[in-house]
Design a protein around this motif. Structure first.
Motif, PDB file in Angstrom:
ATOM      1  N   ARG A 187     -11.627  -5.502  -6.607  1.00  0.00           N
ATOM      2  CA  ARG A 187     -10.349  -4.993  -6.087  1.00  0.00           C
ATOM      3  C   ARG A 187     -10.055  -3.600  -6.619  1.00  0.00           C
ATOM      4  NH1 ARG A 187      -8.524  -5.683  -1.859  1.00  0.00           N
ATOM      5  NH2 ARG A 187      -8.579  -3.424  -1.838  1.00  0.00           N
ATOM      6  N   THR A 188     -10.277  -3.416  -7.913  1.00  0.00           N
ATOM      7  CA  THR A 188     -10.035  -2.104  -8.515  1.00  0.00           C
ATOM      8  C   THR A 188     -11.045  -1.084  -8.006  1.00  0.00           C
ATOM      9  OG1 THR A 188      -9.165  -3.195 -10.498  1.00  0.00           O
ATOM     10  CG2 THR A 188      -9.765  -0.874 -10.695  1.00  0.00           C
ATOM     11  N   THR A 189     -12.298  -1.499  -7.831  1.00  0.00           N
ATOM     12  CA  THR A 189     -13.310  -0.600  -7.269  1.00  0.00           C
ATOM     13  C   THR A 189     -12.885  -0.110  -5.895  1.00  0.00           C
ATOM     14  OG1 THR A 189     -15.109  -1.659  -8.488  1.00  0.00           O
ATOM     15  CG2 THR A 189     -15.708  -0.434  -6.505  1.00  0.00           C
ATOM     16  N   ALA A 190     -12.388  -1.026  -5.058  1.00  0.00           N
ATOM     17  CA  ALA A 190     -11.947  -0.666  -3.711  1.00  0.00           C
ATOM     18  C   ALA A 190     -10.771   0.298  -3.762  1.00  0.00           C
ATOM     19  CB  ALA A 190     -11.578  -1.925  -2.930  1.00  0.00           C
ATOM     20  N   ASP A 191      -9.750  -0.050  -4.543  1.00  0.00           N
ATOM     21  CA  ASP A 191      -8.528   0.753  -4.566  1.00  0.00           C
ATOM     22  C   ASP A 191      -8.773   2.145  -5.134  1.00  0.00           C
ATOM     23  OD1 ASP A 191      -7.349  -1.526  -3.604  1.00  0.00           O
ATOM     24  OD2 ASP A 191      -6.357  -2.067  -5.487  1.00  0.00           O
ATOM     25  N   THR A 192      -9.512   2.221  -6.244  1.00  0.00           N
ATOM     26  CA  THR A 192      -9.773   3.529  -6.835  1.00  0.00           C
ATOM     27  C   THR A 192     -10.734   4.339  -5.969  1.00  0.00           C
ATOM     28  OG1 THR A 192     -11.490   2.551  -8.240  1.00  0.00           O
ATOM     29  CG2 THR A 192      -9.282   2.777  -9.187  1.00  0.00           C
ATOM     30  N   GLY A 193     -11.654   3.651  -5.293  1.00  0.00           N
ATOM     31  CA  GLY A 193     -12.583   4.355  -4.407  1.00  0.00           C
ATOM     32  C   GLY A 193     -11.880   4.997  -3.230  1.00  0.00           C
ATOM     33  N   ILE A 194     -10.955   4.266  -2.611  1.00  0.00           N
ATOM     34  CA  ILE A 194     -10.207   4.855  -1.492  1.00  0.00           C
ATOM     35  C   ILE A 194      -9.270   5.942  -2.003  1.00  0.00           C
ATOM     36  CG2 ILE A 194      -8.590   4.399   0.393  1.00  0.00           C
ATOM     37  CD1 ILE A 194      -9.816   1.681   0.740  1.00  0.00           C
ATOM     38  N   ASP A 195      -8.770   5.788  -3.213  1.00  0.00           N
ATOM     39  CA  ASP A 195      -7.958   6.841  -3.821  1.00  0.00           C
ATOM     40  C   ASP A 195      -8.753   8.139  -3.899  1.00  0.00           C
ATOM     41  OD1 ASP A 195      -5.829   8.079  -5.145  1.00  0.00           O
ATOM     42  OD2 ASP A 195      -6.377   7.273  -7.102  1.00  0.00           O
ATOM     43  N   ILE A 270       6.185   4.117  -2.836  1.00  0.00           N
ATOM     44  CA  ILE A 270       5.785   2.708  -2.696  1.00  0.00           C
ATOM     45  C   ILE A 270       5.436   2.138  -4.060  1.00  0.00           C
ATOM     46  CG2 ILE A 270       4.084   1.135  -1.696  1.00  0.00           C
ATOM     47  CD1 ILE A 270       3.812   3.052   0.667  1.00  0.00           C
ATOM     48  N   GLY A 271       4.701   2.903  -4.846  1.00  0.00           N
ATOM     49  CA  GLY A 271       4.347   2.444  -6.180  1.00  0.00           C
ATOM     50  C   GLY A 271       5.558   2.308  -7.086  1.00  0.00           C
ATOM     51  N   ALA A 272       6.486   3.266  -6.997  1.00  0.00           N
ATOM     52  CA  ALA A 272       7.651   3.250  -7.873  1.00  0.00           C
ATOM     53  C   ALA A 272       8.565   2.070  -7.576  1.00  0.00           C
ATOM     54  CB  ALA A 272       8.423   4.560  -7.737  1.00  0.00           C
ATOM     55  N   VAL A 276       3.100  -1.289  -6.281  1.00  0.00           N
ATOM     56  CA  VAL A 276       1.793  -1.386  -5.651  1.00  0.00           C
ATOM     57  C   VAL A 276       0.863  -0.404  -6.363  1.00  0.00           C
ATOM     58  CG1 VAL A 276       0.487  -1.121  -3.507  1.00  0.00           C
ATOM     59  CG2 VAL A 276       2.846  -1.956  -3.437  1.00  0.00           C
ATOM     60  N   PRO A 277      -0.347  -0.817  -6.772  1.00  0.00           N
ATOM     61  CA  PRO A 277      -1.271   0.130  -7.411  1.00  0.00           C
ATOM     62  C   PRO A 277      -1.477   1.368  -6.547  1.00  0.00           C
ATOM     63  CG  PRO A 277      -2.100  -2.100  -7.605  1.00  0.00           C
ATOM     64  CD  PRO A 277      -0.903  -2.176  -6.692  1.00  0.00           C
ATOM     65  N   HIS A 278      -1.581   2.506  -7.197  1.00  0.00           N
ATOM     66  CA  HIS A 278      -1.585   3.784  -6.484  1.00  0.00           C
ATOM     67  C   HIS A 278      -2.691   3.883  -5.429  1.00  0.00           C
ATOM     68  CE1 HIS A 278      -1.361   8.057  -5.692  1.00  0.00           C
ATOM     69  NE2 HIS A 278      -2.606   8.209  -6.102  1.00  0.00           N
ATOM     70  N   GLY A 279      -3.911   3.524  -5.805  1.00  0.00           N
ATOM     71  CA  GLY A 279      -5.008   3.616  -4.836  1.00  0.00           C
ATOM     72  C   GLY A 279      -4.788   2.700  -3.647  1.00  0.00           C
ATOM     73  N   LEU A 280      -4.213   1.519  -3.893  1.00  0.00           N
ATOM     74  CA  LEU A 280      -3.964   0.572  -2.816  1.00  0.00           C
ATOM     75  C   LEU A 280      -2.898   1.091  -1.865  1.00  0.00           C
ATOM     76  CD1 LEU A 280      -4.583  -2.166  -1.545  1.00  0.00           C
ATOM     77  CD2 LEU A 280      -2.936  -3.207  -3.124  1.00  0.00           C
ATOM     78  N   SER A 281      -1.836   1.684  -2.376  1.00  0.00           N
ATOM     79  CA  SER A 281      -0.815   2.235  -1.477  1.00  0.00           C
ATOM     80  C   SER A 281      -1.357   3.417  -0.682  1.00  0.00           C
ATOM     81  CB  SER A 281       0.443   2.627  -2.258  1.00  0.00           C
ATOM     82  OG  SER A 281       0.177   3.561  -3.283  1.00  0.00           O
ATOM     83  N   ASN A 282      -2.252   4.209  -1.295  1.00  0.00           N
ATOM     84  CA  ASN A 282      -2.928   5.263  -0.527  1.00  0.00           C
ATOM     85  C   ASN A 282      -3.718   4.657   0.631  1.00  0.00           C
ATOM     86  OD1 ASN A 282      -2.060   7.473  -1.967  1.00  0.00           O
ATOM     87  ND2 ASN A 282      -3.929   7.697  -3.164  1.00  0.00           N
TER      88      ASN A 282
END
Length: 388
Positions: A187-195, A270-272, A276-282
């Motif tokens: 999940r973190t790999t996906a979110d940070t990767g899209i970030d 959205i994060g604030a 929602v984790p930053h990469g995921l909201s991106n």
């Protein structure tokens, strides 16, 4: 065009490079580091990957680990108290974007007069002073914070994610070791990767784009486009992890010397408000926001599609742009990116906060860099589109 280019003075990049972190500090005569990390890095023992080479070199390294996933002004103030209470000559941000951003903000706030609040440095202010230098060691391939002049801190009184920019936030050095990402969950790999993909794409289509940042953004998109799914599917694939780490750092250098745009402007609120984790909201926003501005920078978006690897030179720009949108939607499906509704955000709360989120997005300044600059009503409309 005249562009001002900034980057860390030293970047040590490659597998196992964290073992040389003491050598990087020694290059600058630094010997009393305060390592800023998070509780999981301590409890899992991962922070020892950084502490052991420092202590082996005879350095007295101490740890501040009270960071939180979305750094807050109160955590920064607590960190500054620790920094000023010890005999430290530098900060080492070890972890994902949050510890690195925390270290940067601590250095900036510590240089200010007593009683100064973090909000004094939010854009459009220039945060150009830091009490001590910061060395960053990322453990995820995403934020690129190890290479940028930015930090993002939440104001706990207003629930606003504040963009803080300036030379005070620019790391003196970075140690970029992809082997630290082998244990990062999918999940973190996906979110940070899209970030990191968002960083590169927005830097490339930004109204503040320049040839230096363009070259980094295109290289980052090639690396991320070819390797993100593999890194997500095969966490210990060294080649994919190395490519993603390099791509994330290049994307950070790209947007630090160009800018981010509407996706990031809309993502921070959205994060604030909904954590929602930053990469995921991106990721939630990226397809719709790209479609919003596509025809206002069609040539650039088409070139991005070719760099990502979903369009060829034979494709007309309109065709390549359409293929980019298709790929961004497919990436979200393949990496199981939920909509805000699917994430569990209450529809009534989302609707009620839309005017506030749109105003905060505009106030950050990032939407003004977008190929198509939105007004508040258009941002509200985009928020409604991505919700479901």
């Amino acid at each position: 065009m005249v562009a001002t280019i900034v980057s860390p003075r030293v970047m040590r990049i490659g597998g196992g490079s964290v073992s040389g972190v003491a050598e990087v500090l020694a290059q600058f005569g630094l010997s009393r580091p305060l390592v800023v990390t998070d509780p999981w890095m301590v409890s899992s023992g991962t922070v020892d990957r950084c502490l052991e080479p420092l202590r082996a070199a005879g350095l007295r390294a101490e740890v501040f680990s009270d960071t939180v996933p979305d750094p807050t002004d109160t955590v920064i103030e607590a960190g500054v108290a620790v920094l000023k209470g010890g005999d430290f000559d530098c900060l080492v941000g070890f972890g994902g974007g949050s510890p690195m951003d925390t270290a940067k903000a601590m250095a900036i706030l510590a240089a200010a007069p007593p009683g100064t609040k973090m909000r004094a440095f939010k854009v459009p202010a220039h945060a150009d002073r830091a009490l001590v230098p910061v060395v960053c060691v990322p453990t995820t391939a995403g934020t690129g914070s190890e290479a940028t002049r930015f930090t993002v801190i939440t104001d706990t009184e207003t629930d606003e994610k504040m963009l803080i920019a300036g030379l005070g936030a620019l790391p003196l050095a970075a140690v970029v070791d992809h082997e630290l990402t082998f244990s990062v969950p999918p999940r973190t790999t996906a979110d940070t990767g899209i970030d990191s993909l968002t960083h590169a794409l927005e830097a490339y289509v930004s109204r503040r784009a320049n040839p230096h940042a363009d070259s980094l953004a295109l290289s980052a998109m090639r690396l991320i486009g070819a390797n993100l799914r593999t890194a997500h599917r095969e966490p210990r694939n060294a080649a994919a992890r190395e490519a993603m780490m390099l791509g994330a750092t290049q994307a950070g250098l790209a947007f630090s010397n160009s800018s981010v745009a509407l996706v990031h402007g809309m993502s921070r609120p959205i994060g604030a408000h909904f954590h929602v984790p930053h990469g995921l909201s991106n990721a939630m926003l990226l397809p719709a926001v790209t479609e919003f501005g596509l025809n206002d920078a069609l040539r650039r978006y088409a070139e991005a599609a070719r760099a990502v690897g979903v369009a060829g030179r034979e494709d007309a720009d309109q065709v390549a742009g359409a293929k980019l949108l298709e790929e961004l939607r497919a990436l979200n499906r393949d990496l199981a990116v939920p909509t805000p509704r699917g994430y569990g955000i209450d529809p009534d709360a989302w609707e009620r906060l839309l005017p506030t989120m749109a105003a905060q997005a505009l106030a950050s300044g990032s939407p003004a860099n977008n190929p198509r600059v939105p007004d508040e009503a258009e941002i509200v409309s985009l928020y409604r589109t991505v919700f479901a």
